[in-house]
Design an enzyme around this catalytic site. Structure first.
Site, PDB file in Angstrom:
ATOM      1  CE  LYS A   1      -2.993  -2.487   3.179  1.00 29.80           C
ATOM      2  NZ  LYS A   1      -3.280  -2.601   4.624  1.00 29.80           N
ATOM      3  N   GLY A   2       2.137   1.079   0.272  1.00 27.01           N
ATOM      4  CA  GLY A   2       3.038   2.221   0.510  1.00 27.01           C
ATOM      5  C   GLY A   2       3.133   3.224  -0.621  1.00 27.01           C
TER       6      GLY A   2
ATOM      7  CG  ASP B   1       6.958   2.284  -0.250  1.00 27.38           C
ATOM      8  OD1 ASP B   1       7.681   1.422  -0.796  1.00 27.38           O
ATOM      9  OD2 ASP B   1       6.305   2.042   0.787  1.00 27.38           O
TER      10      ASP B   1
ATOM     11  CG  ASP C   1      15.352  -1.181   3.133  1.00 25.54           C
ATOM     12  OD1 ASP C   1      16.408  -0.589   3.331  1.00 25.54           O
ATOM     13  OD2 ASP C   1      14.777  -1.844   4.020  1.00 25.54           O
TER      14      ASP C   1
ATOM     15  CE  LYS D   1      15.489   2.889   4.761  1.00 28.70           C
ATOM     16  NZ  LYS D   1      14.885   2.022   5.803  1.00 28.70           N
TER      17      LYS D   1
ATOM     18  CG  PHE E   1      11.651   2.259   9.799  1.00 27.92           C
ATOM     19  CD1 PHE E   1      11.846   1.114   9.024  1.00 27.92           C
ATOM     20  CD2 PHE E   1      10.346   2.675  10.050  1.00 27.92           C
ATOM     21  CE1 PHE E   1      10.768   0.405   8.507  1.00 27.92           C
ATOM     22  CE2 PHE E   1       9.262   1.972   9.537  1.00 27.92           C
ATOM     23  CZ  PHE E   1       9.478   0.837   8.775  1.00 27.92           C
ATOM     24  CB  VAL E   2      11.411   7.219   6.367  1.00 30.13           C
ATOM     25  CG1 VAL E   2      12.789   7.826   6.552  1.00 30.13           C
ATOM     26  CG2 VAL E   2      11.399   6.305   5.159  1.00 30.13           C
TER      27      VAL E   2
ATOM     28  CG  ASP F   1       3.279   0.525   6.893  1.00 30.04           C
ATOM     29  OD1 ASP F   1       4.155   0.415   6.011  1.00 30.04           O
ATOM     30  OD2 ASP F   1       2.761  -0.456   7.451  1.00 30.04           O
TER      31      ASP F   1
HETATM   32  P1  IMP Z   1      13.117  -4.138   0.192  1.00 28.98           P
HETATM   33  O1  IMP Z   1      12.590  -5.430  -0.375  1.00 28.98           O
HETATM   34  O2  IMP Z   1      13.980  -4.375   1.386  1.00 28.98           O
HETATM   35  O3  IMP Z   1      13.783  -3.246  -0.825  1.00 28.98           O
HETATM   36  O4  IMP Z   1      11.902  -3.437   0.862  1.00 28.98           O
HETATM   37  C1  IMP Z   1      11.052  -2.665   0.239  1.00 28.98           C
HETATM   38  C2  IMP Z   1       9.818  -2.445   1.093  1.00 28.98           C
HETATM   39  O5  IMP Z   1      10.114  -2.392   2.488  1.00 28.98           O
HETATM   40  C3  IMP Z   1       9.236  -1.121   0.761  1.00 28.98           C
HETATM   41  O6  IMP Z   1       8.276  -1.272  -0.226  1.00 28.98           O
HETATM   42  C4  IMP Z   1       8.622  -0.671   2.058  1.00 28.98           C
HETATM   43  O7  IMP Z   1       7.298  -1.117   2.137  1.00 28.98           O
HETATM   44  C5  IMP Z   1       9.414  -1.357   3.123  1.00 28.98           C
HETATM   45  N1  IMP Z   1      10.380  -0.438   3.768  1.00 28.98           N
HETATM   46  C6  IMP Z   1      11.715  -0.410   3.637  1.00 28.98           C
HETATM   47  N2  IMP Z   1      12.278   0.575   4.353  1.00 28.98           N
HETATM   48  C7  IMP Z   1      11.248   1.207   4.947  1.00 28.98           C
HETATM   49  C8  IMP Z   1      11.174   2.350   5.824  1.00 28.98           C
HETATM   50  O8  IMP Z   1      12.167   2.997   6.189  1.00 28.98           O
HETATM   51  N3  IMP Z   1       9.928   2.697   6.210  1.00 28.98           N
HETATM   52  C9  IMP Z   1       8.801   2.044   5.821  1.00 28.98           C
HETATM   53  N4  IMP Z   1       8.831   0.986   5.013  1.00 28.98           N
HETATM   54  C10 IMP Z   1      10.047   0.566   4.584  1.00 28.98           C
HETATM   55 MG    MG Z   2       6.130  -1.357   0.139  1.00 32.18          MG
END
Ligand code: IMP
Ligand code: MG
Length: 189
Positions: free
Chosen positions: A50-51, A107, A110, A138, A159-160, A166
């Site tokens: 949903k982000g 959104d 990471d 990030k 963490f944002v 969320d």
């Molecule tokens: P990844 O698979 O680790 O790249 O994660 C991506 C997902 O993790 C994003 O779509 C976000 O929903 C969540 N996420 C990663 N970092 C944050 C943060 O700092 N705040 C909130 N959600 C995050």
């Molecule tokens: Mg997400």
């Protein structure tokens, strides 16, 4: 009716990383860039639930093309702030994207696990073009390298929350992007 408490204000004072004005300016720039890159062509904006919903709805209004929306959902962190390392599709696209221009709207990039998984899953459906737009990047936490075509801002390892993002479904409605300090990152069991 007058009210002293805004529903978009956090109950606690959080440090702003990007204000709504900064976000708005950058999102407008990204929309203009996408409009130039796909000039004269239709695009499907594919949001990751949903982000990315707030980012997608603002970005879409700065895209001067024939644009349609679709949404996809994956399981990521559950209620925690750390990734489980496992990505699973929980809601698929509603239409065929074969031969279409798809812009995947996320959104935050990471570890890169979610976008790597989604990129592969979407490419298997043979779109004409696939581009990725992520509002935040990030890089400090990257496990898998992913190329993003449109990035809003690079951020430090914090963490944002806010502007769609969320912790355990809270804070999505904050209009600014804020840093959630470690003492507020614990969720009730
Ligand atoms: P990844 O698979 O680790 O790249 O994660 C991506 C997902 O993790 C994003 O779509 C976000 O929903 C969540 N996420 C990663 N970092 C944050 C943060 O700092 N705040 C909130 N959600 C995050
Ligand atoms: Mg997400």
């Amino acid at each position: 009716m007058a009210s002293s408490v805004s529903p978009t204000q956090s109950p606690v004072e959080l440090k702003k990383l990007f204000s709504r004005e900064q976000i708005s300016r950058r999102v407008a720039e990204l929309g203009a860039e996408i409009s130039r890159d796909f000039a004269g062509q239709p695009v499907i904006l594919l949001g990751v639930l949903k982000g990315a919903t707030i980012f997608l709805s603002d970005l879409a209004r700065h895209i001067s093309l024939d644009a349609t929306f679709d949404f996809i959902a994956v399981s990521s962190y559950g209620k925690d702030t750390k990734t489980s390392g496992e990505v699973r599709l929980t809601k698929d696209i509603d239409q065929s994207i074969e031969g279409k221009n798809v812009i995947l709207v996320e959104d935050i990039l990471d570890t890169g696990l979610t976008l790597t998984y989604l990129k592969r899953a979407i490419e298997a459906r043979r779109p004409r073009a696939l581009r990725i737009a992520a509002l935040l990047d990030k890089p400090a936490r990257r496990i898998q390298a992913v190329h993003c075509d449109y990035i809003g801002f690079e951020i430090p390892d914090e963490f944002v929350v806010g502007y769609g993002m969320d912790l355990g479904e809270r804070y999505r409605n904050l209009p600014d992007i804020c840093i959630l300090p470690p003492e507020l990152q614990r969720l009730p069991e």
